[in-house]
Design a protein around this motif. Sequence first.
Motif, PDB file in Angstrom:
ATOM      1  N   ASP A 249       0.806  -1.218   0.000  1.00 25.34           N
ATOM      2  CA  ASP A 249       0.000   0.000   0.000  1.00 25.34           C
ATOM      3  C   ASP A 249       0.843   1.274   0.000  1.00 25.34           C
ATOM      4  OD1 ASP A 249       1.026  -0.307   2.514  1.00 25.34           O
ATOM      5  OD2 ASP A 249      -0.874  -0.156   3.584  1.00 25.34           O
ATOM      6  N   ASP A 250       2.151   1.145  -0.177  1.00 26.84           N
ATOM      7  CA  ASP A 250       3.047   2.306  -0.216  1.00 26.84           C
ATOM      8  C   ASP A 250       3.490   2.528  -1.657  1.00 26.84           C
ATOM      9  OD1 ASP A 250       5.035   4.214  -0.034  1.00 26.84           O
ATOM     10  OD2 ASP A 250       6.035   3.295   1.686  1.00 26.84           O
ATOM     11  N   ASP A 251       3.090   3.647  -2.243  1.00 24.73           N
ATOM     12  CA  ASP A 251       3.378   3.900  -3.657  1.00 24.73           C
ATOM     13  C   ASP A 251       4.868   3.979  -3.975  1.00 24.73           C
ATOM     14  OD1 ASP A 251       0.712   3.902  -4.210  1.00 24.73           O
ATOM     15  OD2 ASP A 251       0.488   6.091  -4.171  1.00 24.73           O
ATOM     16  N   ASN A 254       6.267   0.725  -5.545  1.00 25.78           N
ATOM     17  CA  ASN A 254       5.619   0.160  -6.719  1.00 25.78           C
ATOM     18  C   ASN A 254       6.602  -0.503  -7.671  1.00 25.78           C
ATOM     19  OD1 ASN A 254       3.163   0.969  -5.796  1.00 25.78           O
ATOM     20  ND2 ASN A 254       2.884   2.650  -7.227  1.00 25.78           N
ATOM     21  N   GLN A 255       7.736   0.150  -7.939  1.00 28.27           N
ATOM     22  CA  GLN A 255       8.662  -0.350  -8.948  1.00 28.27           C
ATOM     23  C   GLN A 255       9.260  -1.692  -8.551  1.00 28.27           C
ATOM     24  OE1 GLN A 255       9.168   0.720 -11.991  1.00 28.27           O
ATOM     25  NE2 GLN A 255      10.646  -0.902 -12.415  1.00 28.27           N
ATOM     26  N   VAL A 256       9.724  -1.804  -7.318  1.00 30.74           N
ATOM     27  CA  VAL A 256      10.354  -3.050  -6.876  1.00 30.74           C
ATOM     28  C   VAL A 256       9.346  -4.196  -6.858  1.00 30.74           C
ATOM     29  CG1 VAL A 256      11.407  -4.216  -4.896  1.00 30.74           C
ATOM     30  CG2 VAL A 256      12.217  -1.951  -5.585  1.00 30.74           C
ATOM     31  N   LEU A 257       8.163  -3.958  -6.323  1.00 31.27           N
ATOM     32  CA  LEU A 257       7.151  -5.016  -6.277  1.00 31.27           C
ATOM     33  C   LEU A 257       6.701  -5.405  -7.679  1.00 31.27           C
ATOM     34  CD1 LEU A 257       5.040  -3.771  -3.227  1.00 31.27           C
ATOM     35  CD2 LEU A 257       6.779  -5.561  -3.269  1.00 31.27           C
ATOM     36  N   GLU A 275      -2.862  -4.991  -8.321  1.00 28.16           N
ATOM     37  CA  GLU A 275      -4.096  -4.207  -8.194  1.00 28.16           C
ATOM     38  C   GLU A 275      -5.055  -4.889  -7.223  1.00 28.16           C
ATOM     39  OE1 GLU A 275      -6.452  -0.855  -9.077  1.00 28.16           O
ATOM     40  OE2 GLU A 275      -4.342  -1.326  -9.467  1.00 28.16           O
ATOM     41  N   TYR A 276      -5.160  -6.192  -7.331  1.00 27.57           N
ATOM     42  CA  TYR A 276      -6.023  -6.948  -6.416  1.00 27.57           C
ATOM     43  C   TYR A 276      -5.548  -6.796  -4.969  1.00 27.57           C
ATOM     44  CZ  TYR A 276      -7.888 -11.065  -3.982  1.00 27.57           C
ATOM     45  OH  TYR A 276      -8.482 -11.902  -3.078  1.00 27.57           O
ATOM     46  N   LEU A 277      -4.255  -6.959  -4.730  1.00 30.50           N
ATOM     47  CA  LEU A 277      -3.729  -6.883  -3.373  1.00 30.50           C
ATOM     48  C   LEU A 277      -3.916  -5.493  -2.773  1.00 30.50           C
ATOM     49  CD1 LEU A 277      -0.408  -8.918  -3.783  1.00 30.50           C
ATOM     50  CD2 LEU A 277      -2.535  -9.671  -2.722  1.00 30.50           C
ATOM     51  N   ARG A 278      -3.768  -4.453  -3.585  1.00 32.55           N
ATOM     52  CA  ARG A 278      -3.919  -3.083  -3.071  1.00 32.55           C
ATOM     53  C   ARG A 278      -5.370  -2.768  -2.724  1.00 32.55           C
ATOM     54  NH1 ARG A 278      -0.285  -1.785  -7.523  1.00 32.55           N
ATOM     55  NH2 ARG A 278       1.835  -1.578  -6.701  1.00 32.55           N
ATOM     56  N   ASN A 279      -6.315  -3.422  -3.374  1.00 32.73           N
ATOM     57  CA  ASN A 279      -7.722  -3.074  -3.197  1.00 32.73           C
ATOM     58  C   ASN A 279      -8.476  -3.994  -2.247  1.00 32.73           C
ATOM     59  OD1 ASN A 279      -7.643  -0.860  -4.965  1.00 32.73           O
ATOM     60  ND2 ASN A 279      -7.891  -2.176  -6.751  1.00 32.73           N
ATOM     61  N   LEU A 280      -7.780  -4.966  -1.638  1.00 35.88           N
ATOM     62  CA  LEU A 280      -8.448  -5.852  -0.685  1.00 35.88           C
ATOM     63  C   LEU A 280      -8.958  -5.060   0.518  1.00 35.88           C
ATOM     64  CD1 LEU A 280      -6.328  -9.122  -0.430  1.00 35.88           C
ATOM     65  CD2 LEU A 280      -8.681  -8.902  -1.202  1.00 35.88           C
ATOM     66  N   ARG A 281     -10.207  -5.310   0.897  1.00 34.24           N
ATOM     67  CA  ARG A 281     -10.811  -4.626   2.048  1.00 34.24           C
ATOM     68  C   ARG A 281     -11.003  -5.658   3.161  1.00 34.24           C
ATOM     69  NH1 ARG A 281     -16.182  -3.374  -0.654  1.00 34.24           N
ATOM     70  NH2 ARG A 281     -15.715  -5.510  -1.308  1.00 34.24           N
ATOM     71  N   LEU A 282      -9.982  -5.838   3.961  1.00 34.37           N
ATOM     72  CA  LEU A 282     -10.027  -6.895   4.972  1.00 34.37           C
ATOM     73  C   LEU A 282      -9.723  -6.344   6.354  1.00 34.37           C
ATOM     74  CD1 LEU A 282      -8.179  -9.808   3.144  1.00 34.37           C
ATOM     75  CD2 LEU A 282     -10.613  -9.598   3.580  1.00 34.37           C
ATOM     76  N   PRO A 283     -10.549  -6.709   7.351  1.00 32.65           N
ATOM     77  CA  PRO A 283     -10.225  -6.336   8.730  1.00 32.65           C
ATOM     78  C   PRO A 283      -9.106  -7.223   9.268  1.00 32.65           C
ATOM     79  CG  PRO A 283     -12.178  -7.709   8.690  1.00 32.65           C
ATOM     80  CD  PRO A 283     -11.796  -7.466   7.245  1.00 32.65           C
ATOM     81  N   ASP A 284      -8.533  -6.801  10.361  1.00 38.53           N
ATOM     82  CA  ASP A 284      -7.531  -7.619  11.042  1.00 38.53           C
ATOM     83  C   ASP A 284      -8.225  -8.863  11.607  1.00 38.53           C
ATOM     84  OD1 ASP A 284      -5.901  -8.756  13.105  1.00 38.53           O
ATOM     85  OD2 ASP A 284      -4.744  -6.906  13.154  1.00 38.53           O
ATOM     86  N   PRO A 285      -7.761 -10.079  11.240  1.00 38.98           N
ATOM     87  CA  PRO A 285      -8.432 -11.293  11.738  1.00 38.98           C
ATOM     88  C   PRO A 285      -8.510 -11.354  13.262  1.00 38.98           C
ATOM     89  CG  PRO A 285      -6.902 -11.840   9.976  1.00 38.98           C
ATOM     90  CD  PRO A 285      -6.669 -10.399  10.316  1.00 38.98           C
ATOM     91  N   LYS A 286      -7.460 -10.894  13.932  1.00 38.91           N
ATOM     92  CA  LYS A 286      -7.465 -10.953  15.391  1.00 38.91           C
ATOM     93  C   LYS A 286      -8.558 -10.061  15.968  1.00 38.91           C
ATOM     94  CE  LYS A 286      -4.435 -10.590  19.429  1.00 38.91           C
ATOM     95  NZ  LYS A 286      -3.049 -10.308  19.898  1.00 38.91           N
ATOM     96  N   GLU A 287      -8.781  -8.898  15.359  1.00 37.84           N
ATOM     97  CA  GLU A 287      -9.830  -8.001  15.839  1.00 37.84           C
ATOM     98  C   GLU A 287     -11.216  -8.594  15.610  1.00 37.84           C
ATOM     99  OE1 GLU A 287      -9.238  -4.192  14.047  1.00 37.84           O
ATOM    100  OE2 GLU A 287      -7.440  -3.741  15.220  1.00 37.84           O
ATOM    101  N   VAL A 288     -11.354  -9.390  14.556  1.00 39.07           N
ATOM    102  CA  VAL A 288     -12.629 -10.082  14.320  1.00 39.07           C
ATOM    103  C   VAL A 288     -12.872 -11.128  15.398  1.00 39.07           C
ATOM    104  CG1 VAL A 288     -13.907 -11.568  12.729  1.00 39.07           C
ATOM    105  CG2 VAL A 288     -12.531  -9.686  11.834  1.00 39.07           C
TER     106      VAL A 288
END
Length: 400
Positions: A249-251, A254-257, A275-288
């Motif tokens: 999520d750090d622009d 981008n080049q290295v990744l 693009e998929y990895l940057r747009n995932l909307r996931l809570p922290d599993p432990k907080e769930v």
Amino acid sequence: MNNTLQNLPTGAESLLIALATPAPRGDVGIPVLLWGRPGVGKSSFIEGLAHEQLPVTTLIASIHDPTDFSGLPVLEDGRVRYAVPRWVDDFPDDGDGILFLDELSTAPPSVQSALLRVVFERKVGFHPLPPGVRIVAAANPPDLMVGGWELSPPLRNRFVHLNWDVSTDLYVHSLTSGWEPGALPQVDVSAHAQKLRFFQTRIAGFLRVKPDALHANPEENKYGFASPRSWDFAAALLATADLLGYRIDDDTNNQVLFELTTGCLGEATAIMLLEYLRNLRLPDPKEVLTGQVSVPVEDLDDSELFVLFAGLNDYLKKELDSDRLLTWSEPYLDLAARAFADGRRDVIFVPLKELAGTTWLVRLMAKGQAAGPDKFSAISASINGLFSDEGLREFIEVLS
């Protein structure tokens, strides 16, 4: 790491990440193939990594015979054994090192075939290379090859491919300040194993959405291309990059990744994955699991729901002997029931079966019984509601 490497050639950061990565087969280093025009310092950089504890052995592929990589057959006591070439002795059995295969595209097909086992199985004949030996190769781009051979798809698929170049500004800087030497970062193996699981579940979610991305046509990708092997490489490399501070999520990363994922999977697939990895909307599993976050199931798409349950499984499997197992399992069971009610049993069948295949259910029932009849009754009802589901039973029978 990424804040300190300002004056290195294009591809150098990605190379160092790959060389530091615990490999899927238990060794160190994902094999790397550097593509760059003549005179841009590929060989100099690799050989500059050498020090007393990290010997570098350079072999020019085109001037070697296949037996230099497969071993020379020798008759001994009525049986054939394969004599190990002398260069193998450059690497101590319990030490590190780099085997550098230069001018790979000048190697004839017979030598390329012999290298298949060296690069991926890390064996010279039947003699294994020490686990600390990394493998790097270098080649000129196809449009600059004169009298060379194209690399076979099986050999290409055994490398992460990186483009290597030196900009004018970097060369001018080197004239006054010299070349910045590279240094291998250190990666904790246990931390990498945990982070690897993190990326494996996300890649699994991506492949649920894009199942055709598992394989790619080698003819449509001149360097890396997708296969189960190169997906393994990509997951391992992303795990190392994350541990070293290269965040999805750090622009600034981008080049290295992009270099690392493209080098494994090809450009088109790498773009879709990142693009998929940057747009995932996931809570922290432990907080769930601790009840700090409530998850609206209907707001998650199928791949996000799959990845979330895989992450919850990882936490619960670590708590099988813990007093937290009961309280952490209740939100999990509630979330699973809501996924069923939302008509998405098939999305979480695999994670449910995986967790049920451990001692989770037995231990959970025991914890519920110890907590009293009301709690035991509630837990039993939740478990029975899920695992008596006809669709789930049929699905488990198919997978078993």
